[in-house]
Scaffold this active site. Structure first.
Site, PDB file in Angstrom:
ATOM      1  CG  ASP A   6      57.362  -1.525  75.739  1.00 49.66           C
ATOM      2  OD1 ASP A   6      56.561  -0.580  75.706  1.00 49.66           O
ATOM      3  OD2 ASP A   6      57.311  -2.430  76.593  1.00 49.66           O
ATOM      4  CE  LYS A  33      54.116   1.095  69.977  1.00 48.38           C
ATOM      5  NZ  LYS A  33      54.956   0.166  70.759  1.00 48.38           N
ATOM      6  N   GLY A  55      52.957   3.126  76.793  1.00 51.91           N
ATOM      7  CA  GLY A  55      53.917   4.068  77.385  1.00 51.91           C
ATOM      8  C   GLY A  55      54.963   4.379  76.330  1.00 51.91           C
ATOM      9  CG  HIS A  56      54.052   5.426  72.920  1.00 50.46           C
ATOM     10  ND1 HIS A  56      53.160   5.668  71.913  1.00 50.46           N
ATOM     11  CD2 HIS A  56      53.885   4.109  73.238  1.00 50.46           C
ATOM     12  CE1 HIS A  56      52.499   4.559  71.623  1.00 50.46           C
ATOM     13  NE2 HIS A  56      52.911   3.602  72.429  1.00 50.46           N
ATOM     14  CD  GLN A  65      48.438  -1.865  73.428  1.00 50.45           C
ATOM     15  OE1 GLN A  65      47.520  -2.012  72.666  1.00 50.45           O
ATOM     16  NE2 GLN A  65      48.412  -0.982  74.410  1.00 50.45           N
TER      17      GLN A  65
HETATM   18  P1  GDP Z   1      57.235   2.456  72.581  1.00 47.74           P
HETATM   19  O1  GDP Z   1      56.207   2.003  73.557  1.00 47.74           O
HETATM   20  O2  GDP Z   1      57.259   1.615  71.354  1.00 47.74           O
HETATM   21  O3  GDP Z   1      57.141   3.915  72.260  1.00 47.74           O
HETATM   22  O4  GDP Z   1      58.660   2.215  73.284  1.00 47.74           O
HETATM   23  P2  GDP Z   1      59.062   2.597  74.803  1.00 47.74           P
HETATM   24  O5  GDP Z   1      59.228   4.055  74.902  1.00 47.74           O
HETATM   25  O6  GDP Z   1      58.151   1.931  75.766  1.00 47.74           O
HETATM   26  O7  GDP Z   1      60.445   1.846  74.929  1.00 47.74           O
HETATM   27  C1  GDP Z   1      61.505   2.117  74.059  1.00 47.74           C
HETATM   28  C2  GDP Z   1      62.719   2.498  74.909  1.00 47.74           C
HETATM   29  O8  GDP Z   1      63.874   2.493  74.097  1.00 47.74           O
HETATM   30  C3  GDP Z   1      62.652   3.909  75.487  1.00 47.74           C
HETATM   31  O9  GDP Z   1      63.336   3.930  76.710  1.00 47.74           O
HETATM   32  C4  GDP Z   1      63.394   4.749  74.455  1.00 47.74           C
HETATM   33  O10 GDP Z   1      63.956   5.936  75.012  1.00 47.74           O
HETATM   34  C5  GDP Z   1      64.474   3.790  74.058  1.00 47.74           C
HETATM   35  N1  GDP Z   1      64.993   3.914  72.700  1.00 47.74           N
HETATM   36  C6  GDP Z   1      64.341   4.147  71.527  1.00 47.74           C
HETATM   37  N2  GDP Z   1      65.178   4.052  70.489  1.00 47.74           N
HETATM   38  C7  GDP Z   1      66.390   3.730  71.001  1.00 47.74           C
HETATM   39  C8  GDP Z   1      67.670   3.444  70.425  1.00 47.74           C
HETATM   40  O11 GDP Z   1      67.863   3.430  69.216  1.00 47.74           O
HETATM   41  N3  GDP Z   1      68.674   3.114  71.300  1.00 47.74           N
HETATM   42  C9  GDP Z   1      68.499   3.070  72.656  1.00 47.74           C
HETATM   43  N4  GDP Z   1      69.526   2.748  73.424  1.00 47.74           N
HETATM   44  N5  GDP Z   1      67.315   3.343  73.210  1.00 47.74           N
HETATM   45  C10 GDP Z   1      66.275   3.648  72.403  1.00 47.74           C
HETATM   46  P1  IMO Z   2      53.369   0.290  74.112  1.00 44.56           P
HETATM   47  O1  IMO Z   2      52.390   1.116  73.291  1.00 44.56           O
HETATM   48  C1  IMO Z   2      54.328  -3.495  75.995  1.00 44.56           C
HETATM   49  C2  IMO Z   2      51.016  -5.926  77.467  1.00 44.56           C
HETATM   50  C3  IMO Z   2      51.006  -6.107  78.967  1.00 44.56           C
HETATM   51  C4  IMO Z   2      50.435  -7.511  79.047  1.00 44.56           C
HETATM   52  C5  IMO Z   2      49.380  -7.504  77.932  1.00 44.56           C
HETATM   53  C6  IMO Z   2      47.976  -7.198  78.407  1.00 44.56           C
HETATM   54  O2  IMO Z   2      54.095   1.045  75.133  1.00 44.56           O
HETATM   55  O3  IMO Z   2      54.220  -0.542  73.224  1.00 44.56           O
HETATM   56  P2  IMO Z   2      46.824  -4.939  79.184  1.00 44.56           P
HETATM   57  O4  IMO Z   2      47.115  -4.016  80.322  1.00 44.56           O
HETATM   58  O5  IMO Z   2      46.901  -4.265  77.851  1.00 44.56           O
HETATM   59  O6  IMO Z   2      45.545  -5.701  79.353  1.00 44.56           O
HETATM   60  O7  IMO Z   2      47.986  -6.052  79.242  1.00 44.56           O
HETATM   61  O8  IMO Z   2      49.798  -6.497  77.025  1.00 44.56           O
HETATM   62  N1  IMO Z   2      51.039  -4.519  76.991  1.00 44.56           N
HETATM   63  C7  IMO Z   2      52.153  -3.911  76.558  1.00 44.56           C
HETATM   64  N2  IMO Z   2      53.423  -4.352  76.517  1.00 44.56           N
HETATM   65  N3  IMO Z   2      54.004  -2.276  75.514  1.00 44.56           N
HETATM   66  C8  IMO Z   2      52.731  -1.836  75.529  1.00 44.56           C
HETATM   67  O9  IMO Z   2      52.374  -0.676  74.948  1.00 44.56           O
HETATM   68  C9  IMO Z   2      51.733  -2.654  76.096  1.00 44.56           C
HETATM   69  N4  IMO Z   2      50.400  -2.530  76.298  1.00 44.56           N
HETATM   70  C10 IMO Z   2      50.002  -3.674  76.830  1.00 44.56           C
HETATM   71  O10 IMO Z   2      52.304  -6.034  79.515  1.00 44.56           O
HETATM   72  O11 IMO Z   2      51.420  -8.444  78.690  1.00 44.56           O
HETATM   73 MG    MG Z   3      56.094   1.383  75.552  1.00 45.51          MG
END
Ligand code: GDP
Ligand code: IMO
Ligand code: MG
Length: 432
Positions: free
Chosen positions: A13, A16, A40-41, A224
């Site tokens: 998270d 990416k 979840g991106h 991840q």
């Molecule tokens: P990913 O799994 O690495 O793609 O990240 P996620 O989407 O799960 O979580 C990143 C969160 O941060 C999302 O809600 C994005 O919209 C938000 N986000 C990304 N870059 C920024 C930033 O520079 N500032 C803020 N406030 N939010 C951001």
């Molecule tokens: P993105 O791509 C954050 C974590 C789960 C748990 C562990 C194992 O959005 O960054 P699983 O369901 O994979 O067997 O769970 O890994 N986990 C993540 N945490 N971002 C993710 O993906 C994750 N994918 C798995 O929360 O701790």
């Molecule tokens: Mg994510």
């Protein structure tokens, strides 16, 4: 031509999806190479906010081709839902998204086993996303998996289920004391998914090698974060992706050689978060942690499960380690704007166990759980950075903090994100 892998440098998270969406402009191909719909991106653009679990984040740029590689585990129902959702919101997917015929398929027993395993672990639960991804990879390794090519052919699928359904039902009924699955119903359901996914299925190895021959730019989208890696992460509180979501996994997950990869971009938040259980040395269980979670746009709640993310200061010990194990050549920093609210900002530069100071991450889970962070405190800037587009326009203290992180990572910063929207970024140097 350049091939760039984008990886998460912490516990996932890091943003990416947001970074890939930005970089996709200069790519021809964007591909997912590992994991499943545990990822979840989030991407925010003119059409609104999207949370992608399987479809690569290049899908919003209509001239790009998106691939789901052989290293991904695909829940066909979820992929079809994601495609329908994107199309209902005006994103053209057909003819642009291709799914590897070698990708593994997530079956109903994987979700059941994921939930039951967590229940049995009790207090030691991993805190998985509950999507069945771990058990699906375990079956891949155990040679009891079903692949996309198999669901495309009803007869092949029936043959595999002849063995797998009684085997899995024995496990479900005798070991987990729960109901087994109905083999005929599984055959009908998955053969139907096979038909509905047929327009997307391709030999993605042929497609990617053609792109490499043509000199196209390729972006490989990690899922991840490195600290969740099965080999090098905070075992056993990790994810089970094989191939790994580390940069090295991108070669296997896409069927290319490591020599094809030119650049590895590590994405790091300016602080740390983690969802699920497991050690997290800089975690803040106080008001400061709440401020990191709730402050700024897009509070820290899981994109896949909606769980509140655990929050804490930047961990430079862990970040340096993940920079090394991925061979990152450059870094992107996200969520700098969230730190706008603090008078001072801390970063962990070493760990301590009793009188021992550690400068690297210990392998032992027990040690990781008891390390105390040693902090460096830096001045905050307490002014808004969301509108800044040039490094020199950042408040001096923000420049100082960013430079501090760059030094700790040991690689140049390429990009700083100051907000969740596409244009809210500061470009520092060319990537790839
Ligand atoms: P990913 O799994 O690495 O793609 O990240 P996620 O989407 O799960 O979580 C990143 C969160 O941060 C999302 O809600 C994005 O919209 C938000 N986000 C990304 N870059 C920024 C930033 O520079 N500032 C803020 N406030 N939010 C951001
Ligand atoms: P993105 O791509 C954050 C974590 C789960 C748990 C562990 C194992 O959005 O960054 P699983 O369901 O994979 O067997 O769970 O890994 N986990 C993540 N945490 N971002 C993710 O993906 C994750 N994918 C798995 O929360 O701790
Ligand atoms: Mg994510």
């Amino acid at each position: 031509m350049s091939v760039t892998v984008v990886i998460g440098g912490q516990w996932g998270d890091e943003g990416k999806g947001r970074i890939i969406d930005l970089l996709a402009e200069k790519s021809h191909i964007v591909a997912r190479y590992s994991a499943g719909n545990n990822a979840g991106h989030t991407i925010i653009n003119d059409l609104g906010e999207f949370k992608l679990h399987l479809v690569p984040a290049g899908i919003f740029r209509e001239d790009k081709t998106c691939l789901i590689g052989n290293g991904v585990v695909v829940d066909p129902e979820e992929l079809l839902k994601e495609i329908e959702h994107l199309e209902s919101r005006g994103v053209e997917v057909k003819g642009r998204l291709f799914l590897s015929d070698r990708a593994h398929v997530l079956m109903p027993w994987h979700r059941l086993i994921d939930l039951k395993d967590e229940e049995l672990r009790g207090k030691g639960a991993i805190g998985t996303t509950g999507r069945g991804v771990g058990p699906a990879f375990a079956d891949k390794v155990g040679r009891a998996g079903i692949r996309v090519a198999d669901i495309a052919d009803r007869e092949a699928l029936a043959n595999m289920l002849d063995f797998l359904v009684p085997y899995k039902n024995a496990v479900l009924e005798r070991l987990y004391e729960t109901d087994g699955v109905d083999g005929e119903a599984v055959l009908d359901e998955y053969a139907d998914y096979g038909q509905r996914l047929a327009p997307y299925v391709a030999d993605t190895n042929v497609l990617i090698h053609k792109a490499l021959e043509d000199g196209d730019n390729v972006l490989l989208e990690g899922a991840q974060g490195a600290l969740l890696d099965l080999d090098l992460g905070t075992y056993e509180y990790v994810t089970s992706s094989v191939p790994s979501s580390l940069a090295a996994g991108a070669a296997i997950g896409m069927g290319i050689g490591p020599t094809h990869i030119d650049t590895v971009l590590g994405v790091y938040k300016t602080y740390c978060t983690r969802v699920g259980n497991g050690p997290f040395p800089t975690e803040l269980l106080d008001e400061t942690g709440d401020m990191l979670r709730e402050g700024g746009p897009r509070p820290e709640y899981g994109s896949t499960t909606g769980r509140p993310r655990r929050c804490g200061w930047f961990d430079a010990v862990a970040a340096r380690f993940t920079a090394q194990i991925n061979g990152i050549s450059g870094a992107a920093l996200t969520r700098l704007d969230v730190l706008d609210q603090f008078e001072t900002i801390k970063a962990c530069t070493a760990y301590r166990i009793g009188s021992r100071t550690l400068e690297s991450m210990p392998a032992s889970g027990l040690d990781m759980a008891r390390v105390e962070p040693v902090y460096t405190e830096l001045p905050g800037w307490q002014s808004e950075t969301a509108g800044v587009r040039r490094f020199e326009d950042l408040p001096e203290a923000a420049q100082g903090y960013v430079q501090f992180i760059q030094e700790k990572l040991g690689v140049p910063l390429c990009l700083i994100s100051v907000g969740p929207e596409r244009e809210q970024a500061i470009s520092m140097r060319q990537i790839g």
